[in-house]
Motif scaffolding. Sequence first.
Motif, mmCIF file in Angstrom:
data_model
loop_
_atom_site.group_PDB
_atom_site.id
_atom_site.type_symbol
_atom_site.label_atom_id
_atom_site.label_comp_id
_atom_site.label_asym_id
_atom_site.label_seq_id
_atom_site.Cartn_x
_atom_site.Cartn_y
_atom_site.Cartn_z
ATOM 1 N N VAL A 6 0.865 -1.202 0.028
ATOM 2 C CA VAL A 6 -0.052 -0.170 0.048
ATOM 3 C C VAL A 6 0.932 1.383 -0.021
ATOM 4 O O VAL A 6 1.951 1.405 0.922
ATOM 5 N N TRP A 7 0.683 2.247 -1.056
ATOM 6 C CA TRP A 7 1.238 3.289 -1.062
ATOM 7 C C TRP A 7 0.691 4.670 -0.399
ATOM 8 O O TRP A 7 -0.280 4.910 -0.782
ATOM 9 N N PRO A 8 1.304 5.048 0.539
ATOM 10 C CA PRO A 8 0.712 6.316 1.262
ATOM 11 C C PRO A 8 0.720 7.654 0.150
ATOM 12 O O PRO A 8 1.877 7.689 -0.538
ATOM 13 N N ASP A 12 -1.612 12.075 3.000
ATOM 14 C CA ASP A 12 -1.933 11.102 4.223
ATOM 15 C C ASP A 12 -1.070 11.675 5.342
ATOM 16 O O ASP A 12 -1.082 11.040 6.533
ATOM 17 N N GLN A 23 -6.309 8.286 7.967
ATOM 18 C CA GLN A 23 -5.588 8.017 6.771
ATOM 19 C C GLN A 23 -5.216 6.428 6.977
ATOM 20 O O GLN A 23 -4.946 5.491 5.867
ATOM 21 N N THR A 24 -4.653 6.276 8.170
ATOM 22 C CA THR A 24 -4.312 4.592 8.552
ATOM 23 C C THR A 24 -5.499 3.786 8.104
ATOM 24 O O THR A 24 -5.355 2.765 7.746
ATOM 25 N N THR A 26 -7.805 4.287 6.259
ATOM 26 C CA THR A 26 -7.906 4.159 4.628
ATOM 27 C C THR A 26 -6.813 3.178 4.323
ATOM 28 O O THR A 26 -7.210 2.361 3.128
ATOM 29 N N LEU A 27 -5.866 3.121 4.383
ATOM 30 C CA LEU A 27 -4.809 2.248 4.165
ATOM 31 C C LEU A 27 -5.021 0.913 4.606
ATOM 32 O O LEU A 27 -4.863 0.206 3.555
ATOM 33 N N GLU A 30 -7.489 -0.187 1.890
ATOM 34 C CA GLU A 30 -6.976 -0.626 0.731
ATOM 35 C C GLU A 30 -6.382 -1.845 0.737
ATOM 36 O O GLU A 30 -6.563 -2.794 -0.382
#
Length: 142
Positions: A6-8, A12, A23-24, A26-27, A30
Amino acid sequence: MYYAEVWPRWSDMDAYRHVNHAQTVTLLEEARLQLLYGEGARHGGALVDGGLVVARLEVEYKAPLFVNGNPFRVGVSVTKLRVADFTLHQEVHCGPSEADKVGVVANVTLAPYDLDGERPRRLTEQERDFLAGWRSESENGA
């Protein structure tokens, strides 16, 4: 265990250059979707096509995730598989390698949802078979 990369994104990052809580989450999502959509499609599964809702989410922070141009390695495994929901365990490494320390540990319970009927539904046999293939070795038969 399934491993996602997973690319931040630049957005983020907070003022301290680490990924904030929202944002964590969301990661984590993903990484889950790489397993459920990506691997699911390759194995003929359509788990999230009809709807999937988060019933519970627990996130434990062990170290900050810094945005430094590298992806995060996220391990995902099934720890509980029931008739109408399942729980995924996720571990986010602080970098792209298995050797990078684990910065975040999360457990998320997901339930399939019938969007047309506007109600929860049971997992199909095909969905259960797919998820069983990603069960953690520490599963206690739940």
